[in-house]
Design a protein around this motif. Structure first.
Motif, PDB file in Angstrom:
ATOM      1  N   LYS A   1       0.821  -1.210   0.000  1.00  0.00           N
ATOM      2  CA  LYS A   1       0.000   0.000   0.000  1.00  0.00           C
ATOM      3  C   LYS A   1       0.856   1.263   0.000  1.00  0.00           C
ATOM      4  O   LYS A   1       0.573   2.226  -0.715  1.00  0.00           O
ATOM      5  N   GLU A   2       1.932   1.245   0.789  1.00  0.00           N
ATOM      6  CA  GLU A   2       2.764   2.437   0.905  1.00  0.00           C
ATOM      7  C   GLU A   2       3.574   2.734  -0.360  1.00  0.00           C
ATOM      8  O   GLU A   2       4.147   3.820  -0.507  1.00  0.00           O
ATOM      9  N   GLN A   3       3.612   1.787  -1.280  1.00  0.00           N
ATOM     10  CA  GLN A   3       4.302   2.008  -2.550  1.00  0.00           C
ATOM     11  C   GLN A   3       3.444   2.762  -3.565  1.00  0.00           C
ATOM     12  O   GLN A   3       3.962   3.220  -4.588  1.00  0.00           O
ATOM     13  N   ILE A   4       2.152   2.864  -3.299  1.00  0.00           N
ATOM     14  CA  ILE A   4       1.217   3.442  -4.264  1.00  0.00           C
ATOM     15  C   ILE A   4       0.826   4.851  -3.852  1.00  0.00           C
ATOM     16  O   ILE A   4       0.475   5.096  -2.694  1.00  0.00           O
ATOM     17  N   VAL A   5       0.886   5.766  -4.794  1.00  0.00           N
ATOM     18  CA  VAL A   5       0.432   7.142  -4.562  1.00  0.00           C
ATOM     19  C   VAL A   5      -1.056   7.221  -4.892  1.00  0.00           C
ATOM     20  O   VAL A   5      -1.454   7.015  -6.047  1.00  0.00           O
ATOM     21  N   ASN A   6      -1.851   7.501  -3.895  1.00  0.00           N
ATOM     22  CA  ASN A   6      -3.294   7.516  -4.077  1.00  0.00           C
ATOM     23  C   ASN A   6      -3.704   8.581  -5.099  1.00  0.00           C
ATOM     24  O   ASN A   6      -3.254   9.729  -5.047  1.00  0.00           O
ATOM     25  N   GLY A   7      -4.551   8.170  -6.046  1.00  0.00           N
ATOM     26  CA  GLY A   7      -5.056   9.085  -7.071  1.00  0.00           C
ATOM     27  C   GLY A   7      -4.167   9.224  -8.287  1.00  0.00           C
ATOM     28  O   GLY A   7      -4.521   9.926  -9.233  1.00  0.00           O
ATOM     29  N   ALA A   8      -3.031   8.546  -8.303  1.00  0.00           N
ATOM     30  CA  ALA A   8      -2.042   8.742  -9.360  1.00  0.00           C
ATOM     31  C   ALA A   8      -2.325   7.881 -10.586  1.00  0.00           C
ATOM     32  O   ALA A   8      -3.211   7.016 -10.594  1.00  0.00           O
ATOM     33  N   TYR A   9      -1.522   8.120 -11.612  1.00  0.00           N
ATOM     34  CA  TYR A   9      -1.600   7.418 -12.895  1.00  0.00           C
ATOM     35  C   TYR A   9      -0.289   6.667 -13.115  1.00  0.00           C
ATOM     36  O   TYR A   9       0.798   7.227 -12.938  1.00  0.00           O
ATOM     37  N   TYR A  10      -0.398   5.386 -13.512  1.00  0.00           N
ATOM     38  CA  TYR A  10       0.773   4.531 -13.651  1.00  0.00           C
ATOM     39  C   TYR A  10       0.866   3.932 -15.046  1.00  0.00           C
ATOM     40  O   TYR A  10      -0.138   3.513 -15.627  1.00  0.00           O
ATOM     41  N   THR A  11       2.097   3.866 -15.567  1.00  0.00           N
ATOM     42  CA  THR A  11       2.368   3.130 -16.792  1.00  0.00           C
ATOM     43  C   THR A  11       3.149   1.874 -16.421  1.00  0.00           C
ATOM     44  O   THR A  11       3.676   1.759 -15.310  1.00  0.00           O
ATOM     45  N   PRO A  12       3.255   0.909 -17.340  1.00  0.00           N
ATOM     46  CA  PRO A  12       3.882  -0.386 -17.004  1.00  0.00           C
ATOM     47  C   PRO A  12       5.379  -0.262 -16.739  1.00  0.00           C
ATOM     48  O   PRO A  12       6.058   0.495 -17.403  1.00  0.00           O
ATOM     49  N   VAL A  13       5.836  -1.092 -15.800  1.00  0.00           N
ATOM     50  CA  VAL A  13       5.055  -1.690 -14.730  1.00  0.00           C
ATOM     51  C   VAL A  13       5.383  -0.917 -13.464  1.00  0.00           C
ATOM     52  O   VAL A  13       6.541  -0.770 -13.108  1.00  0.00           O
ATOM     53  N   GLY A  14       4.353  -0.396 -12.814  1.00  0.00           N
ATOM     54  CA  GLY A  14       4.541   0.306 -11.562  1.00  0.00           C
ATOM     55  C   GLY A  14       5.249   1.633 -11.678  1.00  0.00           C
ATOM     56  O   GLY A  14       5.859   2.106 -10.709  1.00  0.00           O
ATOM     57  N   LYS A  15       5.170   2.264 -12.844  1.00  0.00           N
ATOM     58  CA  LYS A  15       5.883   3.527 -13.069  1.00  0.00           C
ATOM     59  C   LYS A  15       4.936   4.694 -12.840  1.00  0.00           C
ATOM     60  O   LYS A  15       3.990   4.914 -13.603  1.00  0.00           O
ATOM     61  N   LEU A  16       5.188   5.458 -11.795  1.00  0.00           N
ATOM     62  CA  LEU A  16       4.383   6.635 -11.496  1.00  0.00           C
ATOM     63  C   LEU A  16       4.647   7.716 -12.536  1.00  0.00           C
ATOM     64  O   LEU A  16       5.795   8.073 -12.800  1.00  0.00           O
ATOM     65  N   ARG A  17       3.578   8.215 -13.145  1.00  0.00           N
ATOM     66  CA  ARG A  17       3.708   9.242 -14.169  1.00  0.00           C
ATOM     67  C   ARG A  17       2.904  10.479 -13.791  1.00  0.00           C
ATOM     68  O   ARG A  17       1.748  10.370 -13.379  1.00  0.00           O
ATOM     69  N   HIS A  18       3.518  11.635 -13.940  1.00  0.00           N
ATOM     70  CA  HIS A  18       2.740  12.866 -13.758  1.00  0.00           C
ATOM     71  C   HIS A  18       1.700  12.939 -14.869  1.00  0.00           C
ATOM     72  O   HIS A  18       2.011  12.737 -16.040  1.00  0.00           O
ATOM     73  N   ASN A  19       0.480  13.232 -14.501  1.00  0.00           N
ATOM     74  CA  ASN A  19      -0.594  13.369 -15.482  1.00  0.00           C
ATOM     75  C   ASN A  19      -1.412  14.595 -15.120  1.00  0.00           C
ATOM     76  O   ASN A  19      -1.919  14.709 -13.995  1.00  0.00           O
ATOM     77  N   LYS A  20      -1.530  15.503 -16.070  1.00  0.00           N
ATOM     78  CA  LYS A  20      -2.203  16.778 -15.787  1.00  0.00           C
ATOM     79  C   LYS A  20      -3.652  16.597 -15.360  1.00  0.00           C
ATOM     80  O   LYS A  20      -4.179  17.375 -14.565  1.00  0.00           O
TER      81      LYS A  20
END
Length: 311
Positions: free
Chosen positions: A268-287
């Motif tokens: 759970k602590e690895q995931i940013v709530n409300g965020a957008y992810y590309t493969p695999v597990g890559k947090l991406r800024h999304n406007k």
């Protein structure tokens, strides 16, 4: 994982912990990455998986296939669900609530892509209505169940909205929120609009219900049945995919990895709530994920659309 360099290494067989006691719902679970998601989660001893699909026969075949690769004892139940029909969505939510006392993982995976113009039974553009409005109502009706699960059974409840990098093809928000304007655009623009809506919905859900983990994701470019409408309507697309497909597409097994990681592989602590992810597990800024006003407007528009039909 081109073009998404820097993704993590993830093996569902070894990196998903036991799901003992947990209840899972996957929409569009009868084929493609939805079916693969059900298959891989079923290998980790969940209490129950609801496989949501319109077709009873396809769901039955999918369940038999999954059980042949896991265990005959795994509890996988077909959940009849037509995302274009609000009564069907309500009935599906009622069935989940009556058949399970909790819901730990909700994967909003089903969708349609680049289909001809049309509308749902309740009057929304067919792509936005199916991919966003239908999933919005399903989640809304299940929210008390999800919240109760977080409070009484498991503080790590997750909701995944399967989006796409096609969000880049979306029109302005004013067009997305106007069925008339949206209908006048092309099939890929309408698809992009629905994928932007998935991103905004997950982000706004996280803002409104922070005790639940809600994220959106791009699964990758995968050769699935979603491409059939566009290949049938466009000769250039059809032969382009035949020539370039082997270079562009991942297989279904690889395509399910991002949502499997977000649903169960990551802590759970690895995931940013409300965020957008590309493969695999890559947090991406999304406007769209960070646009608070846009998320609020979409949420309120969707509520009004549902209210018109008595939901």
């Amino acid at each position: 994982m081109w073009p998404f360099a820097g993704s993590l290494t993830f093996d569902p067989a070894t990196d998903i912990p036991s799901l003992a006691g947990k209840v899972v719902l996957v929409t569009g679970g009868n084929n493609g990455i939805g079916k693969e998601t059900v298959l891989q989660l079923a290998k980790h001893n969940p209490a129950k998986i609801f496989l949501a699909a319109r077709s009873a026969s396809k769901a039955k075949d999918a369940i038999a296939s999954i059980k042949s690769q896991t265990s005959e004892d795994v509890d996988i139940e077909h959940l009849p669900l037509d995302l274009t029909s609000l009564p069907s969505i309500r009935d599906a939510a009622d069935q989940v609530i009556s058949r399970a006392d909790r819901l730990d993982i909700l994967v909003l995976n089903a969708g349609i892509m680049a289909v001809p113009p049309g509308k749902t039974e309740s009057g929304q553009d067919i792509q936005l209505g199916t991919n966003h409005v239908g999933h919005f109502l399903l989640t809304k009706l299940l929210l008390p169940h999800l919240q109760r699960t977080a409070e009484q059974h498991n503080p790590d409840v997750r909701i995944l909205a399967v989006s796409s990098e096609a969000w880049n093809m979306a029109p302005k928000l004013d067009t997305i929120l106007s069925t008339e304007k949206l209908t006048e655009t092309g099939p890929w623009t309408r698809y992009g609009a629905s994928k932007v809506a998935n991103i905004m919905f997950a982000a706004e859900l996280a803002r409104r219900y922070p005790k639940l983990t809600s994220v959106s994701l791009h699964p990758g470019v995968i050769k699935t049945d979603l491409y059939l409408p566009s290949t049938g309507a466009n000769v250039i697309t059809k032969y382009g995919l035949m020539l370039l497909g082997p270079l562009m597409f991942q297989d279904v097994k690889a395509g399910a990895l991002n949502q499997l990681w977000l649903a169960a592989g990551a802590k759970k602590e690895q995931i940013v709530n409300g965020a957008y992810y590309t493969p695999v597990g890559k947090l991406r800024h999304n406007k769209w994920a960070t646009d608070v006003e846009a998320g609020k407007r979409l949420w309120e528009w969707t509520e009004q659309e549902l209210k018109k039909s008595g939901y």
